[in-house]
Scaffold this motif. Structure first.
Motif, PDB file in Angstrom:
ATOM      1  N   ARG A 122       0.823  -1.202   0.000  1.00 56.20           N
ATOM      2  CA  ARG A 122       0.000   0.000   0.000  1.00 56.20           C
ATOM      3  C   ARG A 122       0.863   1.261   0.000  1.00 56.20           C
ATOM      4  O   ARG A 122       1.894   1.303   0.668  1.00 56.20           O
ATOM      5  N   VAL A 123       0.406   2.237  -0.746  1.00 54.16           N
ATOM      6  CA  VAL A 123       1.080   3.536  -0.793  1.00 54.16           C
ATOM      7  C   VAL A 123       0.623   4.348   0.411  1.00 54.16           C
ATOM      8  O   VAL A 123      -0.572   4.580   0.601  1.00 54.16           O
ATOM      9  N   LYS A 124       1.597   4.758   1.238  1.00 54.56           N
ATOM     10  CA  LYS A 124       1.327   5.535   2.442  1.00 54.56           C
ATOM     11  C   LYS A 124       0.321   4.829   3.339  1.00 54.56           C
ATOM     12  O   LYS A 124      -0.487   5.471   4.027  1.00 54.56           O
ATOM     13  N   GLY A 125       0.336   3.493   3.294  1.00 52.59           N
ATOM     14  CA  GLY A 125      -0.547   2.706   4.149  1.00 52.59           C
ATOM     15  C   GLY A 125      -2.011   2.808   3.788  1.00 52.59           C
ATOM     16  O   GLY A 125      -2.874   2.411   4.579  1.00 52.59           O
ATOM     17  N   LYS A 126      -2.333   3.299   2.585  1.00 48.06           N
ATOM     18  CA  LYS A 126      -3.735   3.559   2.247  1.00 48.06           C
ATOM     19  C   LYS A 126      -4.138   2.965   0.908  1.00 48.06           C
ATOM     20  O   LYS A 126      -5.099   2.201   0.826  1.00 48.06           O
ATOM     21  N   VAL A 127      -3.396   3.293  -0.166  1.00 50.85           N
ATOM     22  CA  VAL A 127      -3.796   2.922  -1.527  1.00 50.85           C
ATOM     23  C   VAL A 127      -3.057   1.654  -1.953  1.00 50.85           C
ATOM     24  O   VAL A 127      -1.824   1.606  -1.915  1.00 50.85           O
ATOM     25  N   SER A 128      -3.818   0.633  -2.368  1.00 48.58           N
ATOM     26  CA  SER A 128      -3.233  -0.647  -2.750  1.00 48.58           C
ATOM     27  C   SER A 128      -2.525  -0.553  -4.101  1.00 48.58           C
ATOM     28  O   SER A 128      -3.056   0.017  -5.058  1.00 48.58           O
ATOM     29  N   VAL A 129      -1.313  -1.120  -4.169  1.00 50.14           N
ATOM     30  CA  VAL A 129      -0.568  -1.192  -5.430  1.00 50.14           C
ATOM     31  C   VAL A 129      -0.973  -2.491  -6.124  1.00 50.14           C
ATOM     32  O   VAL A 129      -0.875  -3.569  -5.531  1.00 50.14           O
ATOM     33  N   PRO A 130      -1.463  -2.449  -7.369  1.00 46.43           N
ATOM     34  CA  PRO A 130      -1.917  -3.680  -8.030  1.00 46.43           C
ATOM     35  C   PRO A 130      -0.755  -4.629  -8.311  1.00 46.43           C
ATOM     36  O   PRO A 130       0.354  -4.198  -8.630  1.00 46.43           O
ATOM     37  N   GLU A 131      -1.033  -5.924  -8.200  1.00 42.95           N
ATOM     38  CA  GLU A 131      -0.034  -6.921  -8.563  1.00 42.95           C
ATOM     39  C   GLU A 131      -0.170  -7.335 -10.019  1.00 42.95           C
ATOM     40  O   GLU A 131       0.778  -7.841 -10.617  1.00 42.95           O
ATOM     41  N   THR A 132      -1.354  -7.101 -10.616  1.00 41.73           N
ATOM     42  CA  THR A 132      -1.603  -7.473 -12.011  1.00 41.73           C
ATOM     43  C   THR A 132      -2.538  -6.460 -12.647  1.00 41.73           C
ATOM     44  O   THR A 132      -3.494  -6.002 -12.014  1.00 41.73           O
ATOM     45  N   LEU A 133      -2.251  -6.116 -13.896  1.00 36.37           N
ATOM     46  CA  LEU A 133      -3.150  -5.311 -14.720  1.00 36.37           C
ATOM     47  C   LEU A 133      -3.715  -6.205 -15.818  1.00 36.37           C
ATOM     48  O   LEU A 133      -3.011  -7.087 -16.325  1.00 36.37           O
ATOM     49  N   TRP A 134      -4.969  -6.026 -16.184  1.00 31.25           N
ATOM     50  CA  TRP A 134      -5.568  -6.881 -17.197  1.00 31.25           C
ATOM     51  C   TRP A 134      -6.515  -6.091 -18.102  1.00 31.25           C
ATOM     52  O   TRP A 134      -6.992  -5.020 -17.734  1.00 31.25           O
ATOM     53  N   LEU A 135      -6.730  -6.621 -19.280  1.00 31.43           N
ATOM     54  CA  LEU A 135      -7.650  -6.033 -20.252  1.00 31.43           C
ATOM     55  C   LEU A 135      -8.489  -7.145 -20.847  1.00 31.43           C
ATOM     56  O   LEU A 135      -7.956  -8.188 -21.240  1.00 31.43           O
ATOM     57  N   ALA A 136      -9.791  -6.957 -20.885  1.00 29.33           N
ATOM     58  CA  ALA A 136     -10.706  -7.894 -21.531  1.00 29.33           C
ATOM     59  C   ALA A 136     -11.456  -7.148 -22.611  1.00 29.33           C
ATOM     60  O   ALA A 136     -11.973  -6.052 -22.372  1.00 29.33           O
ATOM     61  N   LEU A 148      -5.943  -9.957 -21.864  1.00 29.79           N
ATOM     62  CA  LEU A 148      -4.511  -9.653 -21.797  1.00 29.79           C
ATOM     63  C   LEU A 148      -4.141  -9.395 -20.335  1.00 29.79           C
ATOM     64  O   LEU A 148      -4.936  -8.807 -19.585  1.00 29.79           O
ATOM     65  N   VAL A 149      -2.959  -9.824 -19.944  1.00 28.42           N
ATOM     66  CA  VAL A 149      -2.503  -9.671 -18.562  1.00 28.42           C
ATOM     67  C   VAL A 149      -1.076  -9.121 -18.565  1.00 28.42           C
ATOM     68  O   VAL A 149      -0.234  -9.570 -19.344  1.00 28.42           O
ATOM     69  N   LYS A 150      -0.826  -8.140 -17.683  1.00 26.73           N
ATOM     70  CA  LYS A 150       0.522  -7.594 -17.502  1.00 26.73           C
ATOM     71  C   LYS A 150       0.849  -7.636 -16.010  1.00 26.73           C
ATOM     72  O   LYS A 150       0.121  -7.085 -15.186  1.00 26.73           O
ATOM     73  N   LYS A 151       1.923  -8.326 -15.659  1.00 24.51           N
ATOM     74  CA  LYS A 151       2.389  -8.380 -14.288  1.00 24.51           C
ATOM     75  C   LYS A 151       3.136  -7.082 -13.963  1.00 24.51           C
ATOM     76  O   LYS A 151       3.987  -6.642 -14.746  1.00 24.51           O
ATOM     77  N   THR A 152       2.842  -6.498 -12.820  1.00 22.87           N
ATOM     78  CA  THR A 152       3.456  -5.214 -12.493  1.00 22.87           C
ATOM     79  C   THR A 152       4.936  -5.335 -12.149  1.00 22.87           C
ATOM     80  O   THR A 152       5.651  -4.338 -12.160  1.00 22.87           O
ATOM     81  N   ASN A 153       5.387  -6.553 -11.851  1.00 26.33           N
ATOM     82  CA  ASN A 153       6.814  -6.724 -11.565  1.00 26.33           C
ATOM     83  C   ASN A 153       7.635  -6.947 -12.837  1.00 26.33           C
ATOM     84  O   ASN A 153       8.849  -7.127 -12.787  1.00 26.33           O
ATOM     85  N   ASP A 154       6.964  -6.971 -13.997  1.00 24.07           N
ATOM     86  CA  ASP A 154       7.643  -7.113 -15.287  1.00 24.07           C
ATOM     87  C   ASP A 154       6.921  -6.224 -16.287  1.00 24.07           C
ATOM     88  O   ASP A 154       5.935  -6.621 -16.908  1.00 24.07           O
ATOM     89  N   GLU A 155       7.418  -5.003 -16.425  1.00 21.23           N
ATOM     90  CA  GLU A 155       6.717  -4.041 -17.260  1.00 21.23           C
ATOM     91  C   GLU A 155       6.722  -4.401 -18.736  1.00 21.23           C
ATOM     92  O   GLU A 155       5.917  -3.883 -19.511  1.00 21.23           O
ATOM     93  N   ASN A 156       7.603  -5.283 -19.147  1.00 20.27           N
ATOM     94  CA  ASN A 156       7.653  -5.667 -20.563  1.00 20.27           C
ATOM     95  C   ASN A 156       6.756  -6.861 -20.886  1.00 20.27           C
ATOM     96  O   ASN A 156       6.642  -7.269 -22.042  1.00 20.27           O
ATOM     97  N   SER A 157       6.137  -7.438 -19.856  1.00 23.73           N
ATOM     98  CA  SER A 157       5.290  -8.607 -20.094  1.00 23.73           C
ATOM     99  C   SER A 157       3.913  -8.175 -20.567  1.00 23.73           C
ATOM    100  O   SER A 157       3.386  -7.148 -20.150  1.00 23.73           O
ATOM    101  N   LEU A 158       3.327  -8.967 -21.462  1.00 21.85           N
ATOM    102  CA  LEU A 158       1.950  -8.778 -21.906  1.00 21.85           C
ATOM    103  C   LEU A 158       1.489 -10.114 -22.475  1.00 21.85           C
ATOM    104  O   LEU A 158       1.851 -10.486 -23.591  1.00 21.85           O
ATOM    105  N   VAL A 159       0.721 -10.852 -21.680  1.00 17.80           N
ATOM    106  CA  VAL A 159       0.343 -12.217 -22.034  1.00 17.80           C
ATOM    107  C   VAL A 159      -1.106 -12.230 -22.493  1.00 17.80           C
ATOM    108  O   VAL A 159      -1.985 -11.675 -21.809  1.00 17.80           O
ATOM    109  N   ASP A 160      -1.354 -12.856 -23.656  1.00 16.63           N
ATOM    110  CA  ASP A 160      -2.726 -13.002 -24.130  1.00 16.63           C
ATOM    111  C   ASP A 160      -3.302 -14.314 -23.609  1.00 16.63           C
ATOM    112  O   ASP A 160      -2.594 -15.312 -23.450  1.00 16.63           O
ATOM    113  N   LEU A 161      -4.602 -14.335 -23.343  1.00 20.30           N
ATOM    114  CA  LEU A 161      -5.296 -15.512 -22.856  1.00 20.30           C
ATOM    115  C   LEU A 161      -6.781 -15.366 -23.134  1.00 20.30           C
ATOM    116  O   LEU A 161      -7.253 -14.281 -23.518  1.00 20.30           O
ATOM    117  N   THR A 162      -7.517 -16.435 -22.985  1.00 21.85           N
ATOM    118  CA  THR A 162      -8.958 -16.377 -23.212  1.00 21.85           C
ATOM    119  C   THR A 162      -9.630 -15.668 -22.044  1.00 21.85           C
ATOM    120  O   THR A 162      -9.064 -15.547 -20.946  1.00 21.85           O
TER     121      THR A 162
END
Length: 478
Positions: free
Chosen positions: A211-225, A238-252
């Motif tokens: 959490r940022v400043k103990g309040k706002v949650s930092v996402p572990e994954t970003l996704w697009l449907a 599509l899924v992007k892991k926040t610990n790997d900014e170059n990742s972008l995985v397609d899935l159903t």
């Protein structure tokens, strides 16, 4: 039965915390869904499975029109997803960050997003249920947009700059996410959807424990449907892991729903079970080219491939200068923003002080006039009261003088009357006195006679008794 009671209690708590549910902007978990913003979902059916009491549905309105829909977590202080449609992008505009007043203050009558600086001090508990700009300042994170502004036009683009559409992202990850999503949507998804206005997009985030400043949650994954609700429809995730900014995985979409733990994103899976394999492969190939950094091949850009090497070399040479120019522009823009913000604060402070002084002066003048009016009004009343008191005092003096005069005069008059009546009362009392004296003398003689007779009678009785006791009895003749 117990579960139903708990659900009812949770629903009542939601109604008490967010009475704005029924106003069509911040709405509850009911059959109306996102109200006016249902148009941003295929079949006007929002995703199912987000059932926590701290999940708030927001129909994001700007300039009195719905722009996109957001499911916001008041616990994590970030959006879980934003639903929107692709529109022809407009030129980038200046960022003016907005907030949703009714999330923190359900009784507030502001029914759409507004600039944060315009409502400071007018919204109760501002920041209690949502993130604010101050939560990001100095944190090392940017306000990353789930619904990117670069995929929107005009007012739609302005509406994306709301903190209920932002998640904490590192600067490089934020840039990577917006770049990749923009290219995927514009180059891979839009060209393969026969009805451009039927391309529905869901951009979301999975919260983490950081959490940022103990309040706002930092996402572990970003996704697009994405859902193309057209005759030859298709769906993609599509899924992007926040610990790997170059990742972008397609899935159903089904695989994405499993990662979201039992959530159902699109009504009828948006035809994913019956979609064309050829269409799917074409989309995935375009996404793959984008992920690898290649330009998607079309008939319009074949000539560009011939000069690709020249462009790459020129790009390598120009990159440092472009980056430096971007840095200078960024610093200049931030400096200008800071100056304007500082001037705004000064003007606000001075204006507030002046208004406070004017208000205090006005209150003083009103109080003075009020006091003067009360005194002026009371003067005739006080004068009348003094006159009445003087008159009553004069009457009391007259009454006291008359009473004293009467008492002084009544003393000799009474004495003379009593003195004059003395002979009359004395002479008239002589016969009565003589009568009483005569009666007394007569009574005395009568008493003496009665006493003597009684005494003699007693002696006779005693003598007779003695004789009868000591003298012998003789014959009857004796």
């Amino acid at each position: 039965r117990e579960r139903t009671m708990k659900t009812s209690i949770v629903f009542l708590l939601c109604l008490s915390l967010f009475p704005g549910f029924s106003q069509g902007r911040v709405v509850g978990e009911d059959e109306t869904g996102f109200a006016e913003c249902n148009v941003f979902f295929p079949g006007q059916v929002p995703p199912e499975g987000f059932t926590e009491p701290f999940h708030v549905k927001i129909c994001q309105r700007y300039n009195k029109e719905p722009r996109f829909a957001t499911l916001y977590s008041t616990k994590e202080k970030i959006p879980l997803y934003s639903a929107f449609k692709y529109t022809k992008p407009a030129q980038n505009k200046e960022e003016k960050w907005l907030v949703e007043p009714q999330i923190d203050d359900p009784e507030n009558d502001v029914l759409e997003m507004v600039h944060e600086a315009d409502i400071v001090g007018t919204v109760a508990n501002l920041g209690a249920n949502q993130a604010l700009t101050s939560d990001y300042v100095g944190s090392g994170y940017e306000r990353g947009l789930l619904n990117p502004s670069l995929l929107n036009k005009e007012d739609f683009q302005m509406a994306t700059y709301t903190l209920t559409n932002a998640v904490p992202l590192s600067p490089s990850l934020s840039k990577s996410w917006h770049r990749d999503i923009g290219r995927v949507v514009e180059q891979a998804l839009v060209p393969h959807c026969s009805k451009k206005d039927h391309l529905y997009l869901l951009a979301g985030a999975i919260p983490s424990s950081v959490r940022v400043k103990g309040k706002v949650s930092v996402p572990e994954t970003l996704w697009l449907a994405a859902c193309c609700d057209a005759p030859e429809g298709w769906a993609l995730g599509l899924v992007k892991k926040t610990n790997d900014e170059n990742s972008l995985v397609d899935l159903t979409v089904g695989e994405l729903e499993k990662q979201l733990l039992g959530v159902h994103l699109f009504k009828g899976n948006c035809g994913e079970d019956n979609q064309s394999q050829e269409k799917t492969e074409a989309i995935l190939q375009a996404v793959s080219q984008i992920c690898s950094g290649e330009q998607v091949g079309t008939s319009d850009n074949q000539e560009a491939k011939g000069s690709g090497l020249v462009r790459k070399v020129a790009g390598i040479i120009a990159t440092p200068f472009v980056k430096l120019l971007e840095l200078l522009i960024y610093v200049l823009v931030e400096l200008v923003k800071f100056v304007f913000y500082f001037l705004w604060l000064v003007v606000k402070q001075v204006g507030g002080t002046v208004l406070s002084g004017v208000y205090s002066l006005w209150n003083g003048v009103v109080s003075y006039l009020k006091a003067i009016s009360v005194v002026l009004i009371s003067i005739p009343y006080d004068i009348g009261r003094v006159i009445v008191n003087i008159f009553l005092g004069f009457l009391q003096i007259v009454q006291d003088v008359a009473s004293l005069t009467y008492k002084i005069l009544s003393i000799p008059v009474g004495f003379v009357l009593h003195l004059a009546a003395f002979p009359y009362h004395s002479i008239c009392a002589i016969p009565s006195v003589l009568k009483d004296v005569t009666t007394g003398i007569g009574g005395t003689f009568s008493l003496v006679i009665d006493a003597t007779a009684t005494l003699l009678h007693g002696f006779c009785y005693l003598a007779g008794h003695i004789v009868r006791r000591f003298v012998p009895k003789g014959s009857s003749d004796d």
